[in-house]
Design a protein around this motif. Structure first.
Motif, mmCIF file in Angstrom:
data_model
loop_
_atom_site.group_PDB
_atom_site.id
_atom_site.type_symbol
_atom_site.label_atom_id
_atom_site.label_comp_id
_atom_site.label_asym_id
_atom_site.label_seq_id
_atom_site.Cartn_x
_atom_site.Cartn_y
_atom_site.Cartn_z
ATOM 1 N N VAL A 50 0.841 -1.201 0.000
ATOM 2 C CA VAL A 50 0.000 0.000 0.000
ATOM 3 C C VAL A 50 0.876 1.251 0.000
ATOM 4 C CG1 VAL A 50 -1.750 1.297 1.271
ATOM 5 C CG2 VAL A 50 -1.900 -1.196 1.142
ATOM 6 N N ALA A 51 1.987 1.216 0.742
ATOM 7 C CA ALA A 51 2.897 2.361 0.798
ATOM 8 C C ALA A 51 3.472 2.676 -0.579
ATOM 9 C CB ALA A 51 4.012 2.087 1.794
ATOM 10 N N ALA A 52 3.810 1.627 -1.317
ATOM 11 C CA ALA A 52 4.348 1.839 -2.659
ATOM 12 C C ALA A 52 3.325 2.522 -3.560
ATOM 13 C CB ALA A 52 4.782 0.509 -3.261
ATOM 14 N N GLN A 53 2.077 2.070 -3.466
ATOM 15 C CA GLN A 53 1.028 2.680 -4.280
ATOM 16 C C GLN A 53 0.747 4.115 -3.831
ATOM 17 O OE1 GLN A 53 -0.552 1.409 -7.076
ATOM 18 N NE2 GLN A 53 -1.187 3.552 -7.165
ATOM 19 N N MET A 54 0.762 4.334 -2.531
ATOM 20 C CA MET A 54 0.548 5.665 -1.978
ATOM 21 C C MET A 54 1.628 6.630 -2.454
ATOM 22 S SD MET A 54 0.341 6.509 2.087
ATOM 23 C CE MET A 54 0.809 8.093 2.804
ATOM 24 N N ALA A 55 2.880 6.197 -2.378
ATOM 25 C CA ALA A 55 3.995 7.052 -2.794
ATOM 26 C C ALA A 55 3.942 7.329 -4.285
ATOM 27 C CB ALA A 55 5.319 6.385 -2.419
ATOM 28 N N LYS A 56 3.605 6.318 -5.060
ATOM 29 C CA LYS A 56 3.521 6.489 -6.512
ATOM 30 C C LYS A 56 2.411 7.468 -6.886
ATOM 31 C CE LYS A 56 2.985 3.816 -10.798
ATOM 32 N NZ LYS A 56 2.777 2.439 -11.352
ATOM 33 N N SER A 57 1.273 7.354 -6.205
ATOM 34 C CA SER A 57 0.131 8.217 -6.507
ATOM 35 C C SER A 57 0.383 9.671 -6.129
ATOM 36 C CB SER A 57 -1.116 7.708 -5.773
ATOM 37 O OG SER A 57 -1.461 6.403 -6.193
ATOM 38 N N LEU A 58 1.187 9.892 -5.078
ATOM 39 C CA LEU A 58 1.441 11.249 -4.584
ATOM 40 C C LEU A 58 2.765 11.821 -5.080
ATOM 41 C CD1 LEU A 58 0.320 10.817 -0.858
ATOM 42 C CD2 LEU A 58 -1.027 11.697 -2.774
ATOM 43 N N LYS A 59 3.416 11.094 -5.952
ATOM 44 C CA LYS A 59 4.766 11.424 -6.395
ATOM 45 C C LYS A 59 4.914 12.867 -6.872
ATOM 46 C CE LYS A 59 8.292 9.873 -9.693
ATOM 47 N NZ LYS A 59 8.635 8.847 -10.716
ATOM 48 N N ASP A 60 3.979 13.345 -7.673
ATOM 49 C CA ASP A 60 4.079 14.682 -8.261
ATOM 50 C C ASP A 60 3.008 15.631 -7.727
ATOM 51 O OD1 ASP A 60 6.242 13.919 -9.982
ATOM 52 O OD2 ASP A 60 4.769 12.872 -11.235
ATOM 53 N N ALA A 61 2.529 15.340 -6.493
ATOM 54 C CA ALA A 61 1.419 16.122 -5.942
ATOM 55 C C ALA A 61 1.846 17.045 -4.808
ATOM 56 C CB ALA A 61 0.309 15.187 -5.458
ATOM 57 N N GLY A 62 3.148 17.236 -4.616
ATOM 58 C CA GLY A 62 3.619 18.192 -3.617
ATOM 59 C C GLY A 62 3.658 17.671 -2.195
ATOM 60 N N TYR A 63 3.782 16.355 -2.025
ATOM 61 C CA TYR A 63 3.814 15.781 -0.679
ATOM 62 C C TYR A 63 5.247 15.438 -0.259
ATOM 63 C CZ TYR A 63 -1.263 15.237 -0.576
ATOM 64 O OH TYR A 63 -2.620 15.476 -0.563
ATOM 65 N N ALA A 64 5.511 15.628 1.025
ATOM 66 C CA ALA A 64 6.778 15.210 1.629
ATOM 67 C C ALA A 64 6.497 13.997 2.506
ATOM 68 C CB ALA A 64 7.370 16.327 2.470
ATOM 69 N N PHE A 65 7.371 13.000 2.444
ATOM 70 C CA PHE A 65 7.167 11.752 3.180
ATOM 71 C C PHE A 65 8.099 11.670 4.384
ATOM 72 C CE2 PHE A 65 5.915 10.896 -1.187
ATOM 73 C CZ PHE A 65 4.697 10.252 -1.025
ATOM 74 N N THR A 66 7.551 11.188 5.498
ATOM 75 C CA THR A 66 8.339 10.886 6.688
ATOM 76 C C THR A 66 7.835 9.572 7.282
ATOM 77 O OG1 THR A 66 6.865 12.183 8.111
ATOM 78 C CG2 THR A 66 8.827 13.295 7.256
ATOM 79 N N ILE A 67 8.688 8.951 8.092
ATOM 80 C CA ILE A 67 8.327 7.702 8.758
ATOM 81 C C ILE A 67 8.592 7.850 10.246
ATOM 82 C CG2 ILE A 67 8.969 5.260 9.052
ATOM 83 C CD1 ILE A 67 9.654 5.258 6.044
ATOM 84 N N GLU A 68 7.672 7.329 11.045
ATOM 85 C CA GLU A 68 7.855 7.258 12.494
ATOM 86 C C GLU A 68 7.712 5.806 12.917
ATOM 87 O OE1 GLU A 68 5.122 9.817 14.507
ATOM 88 O OE2 GLU A 68 5.749 11.622 13.407
ATOM 89 N N GLU A 69 8.611 5.342 13.783
ATOM 90 C CA GLU A 69 8.498 3.971 14.294
ATOM 91 C C GLU A 69 8.769 3.940 15.784
ATOM 92 O OE1 GLU A 69 11.056 1.953 15.557
ATOM 93 O OE2 GLU A 69 12.910 2.441 14.502
ATOM 94 N N THR A 70 8.035 3.074 16.506
ATOM 95 C CA THR A 70 8.179 2.931 17.948
ATOM 96 C C THR A 70 8.317 1.452 18.291
ATOM 97 O OG1 THR A 70 6.785 4.880 18.323
ATOM 98 C CG2 THR A 70 7.150 3.405 20.197
ATOM 99 N N HIS A 71 9.341 1.104 19.080
ATOM 100 C CA HIS A 71 9.562 -0.266 19.515
ATOM 101 C C HIS A 71 9.955 -0.290 20.990
ATOM 102 C CE1 HIS A 71 9.738 -1.207 15.185
ATOM 103 N NE2 HIS A 71 9.456 -2.432 15.559
#
Length: 229
Positions: free
Chosen positions: A115-136
């Motif tokens: 789903v992340a791959a599809q999300m990133a591909k769909s928003l690729k040229d739409a002005g979005y910046a991506f970040t990741i947060e993880e907690t363990h």
């Protein structure tokens, strides 16, 4: 199926329990019993159909060298060693061994990657910046998590960006949370996976082992085979 589990931490114990529940014979080696992979002699390893490793980054490479050299089949759940991946794949090939590796054996996480791959591909040229947060949990040795690094790799490739920043947190006994956040001037989109326990990882690893013993020798990435289990 005769299963050797390396590592007697929280996830390793659960892997052993799940394997037994699924009718397999299980033997567990903890760190004290297998210092510097000394217990993994060829006659000993030959007594098992598959080896599942949930140890630590400083131990897993020695374990792989010892087991793969005998032609064994191994499922690696330990992370933090991927700088040695090419070497281990080469060893598996030379010795006709089998190596299945993955940063996360949860099927839910693997679907998140898709789903992340599809999300990133769909928003690729739409002005979005991506970040990741993880907690363990606070005892997790690698930071960022292997899952977060894999998620970043997926997004970077799909969105065509150089680096996706990762914020890593270590809190209590948290089983694991990963968020992919896409932010624009207009809105924010969040893709989130929460692990309620380590059981999903353990079940995925055991099912991966069941699959691996039926395959010809070679190296396999869990991301590419999880849907076949």
């Amino acid at each position: 199926m005769r299963v050797l589990v390396l590592g007697h931490g929280k996830t390793g114990k659960l892997v052993a329990d799940v394997a037994a529940e699924r009718g397999h014979g299980v033997h567990v080696l903890d760190a004290k019993e297998n210092k510097d992979a000394a217990a993994l002699t060829p006659p000993f390893v030959a007594g098992f159909d598959v080896v599942i490793d949930f140890t630590a980054p400083e131990a897993v490479v020695q374990n792989m060298r010892a087991c793969l050299a005998t032609g064994a089949k191994m499922v690696i759940g330990t992370t933090g060693w991927y700088d040695k991946l090419a070497d281990m794949r080469g060893l598996a090939e030379r010795r006709s061994a089998s190596l299945l590796y993955g940063t996360n054996y949860s099927v839910g996480v693997q679907v998140m990657m898709q789903v992340a791959a599809q999300m990133a591909k769909s928003l690729k040229d739409a002005g979005y910046a991506f970040t990741i947060e993880e907690t363990h949990h606070v005892t997790k040795l690698d930071s960022p998590s292997g899952t977060a690094l894999s998620l970043a790799e997926v997004v970077e490739e799909a969105a065509g960006v150089a680096i996706v920043p990762i914020e890593a947190k270590r809190v209590g006994d948290a089983a694991g949370t990963h968020l992919l956040i896409a932010t624009s001037e207009a809105d924010r989109l969040v893709l989130q996976h929460d692990s309620f326990s380590r059981r999903g990882f353990a079940e995925g690893a055991v099912r991966a082992a069941e699959w691996l013993v039926k395959q010809k020798s070679g190296s396999y990435d869990f991301r590419e085979v999880f849907s076949k289990l």
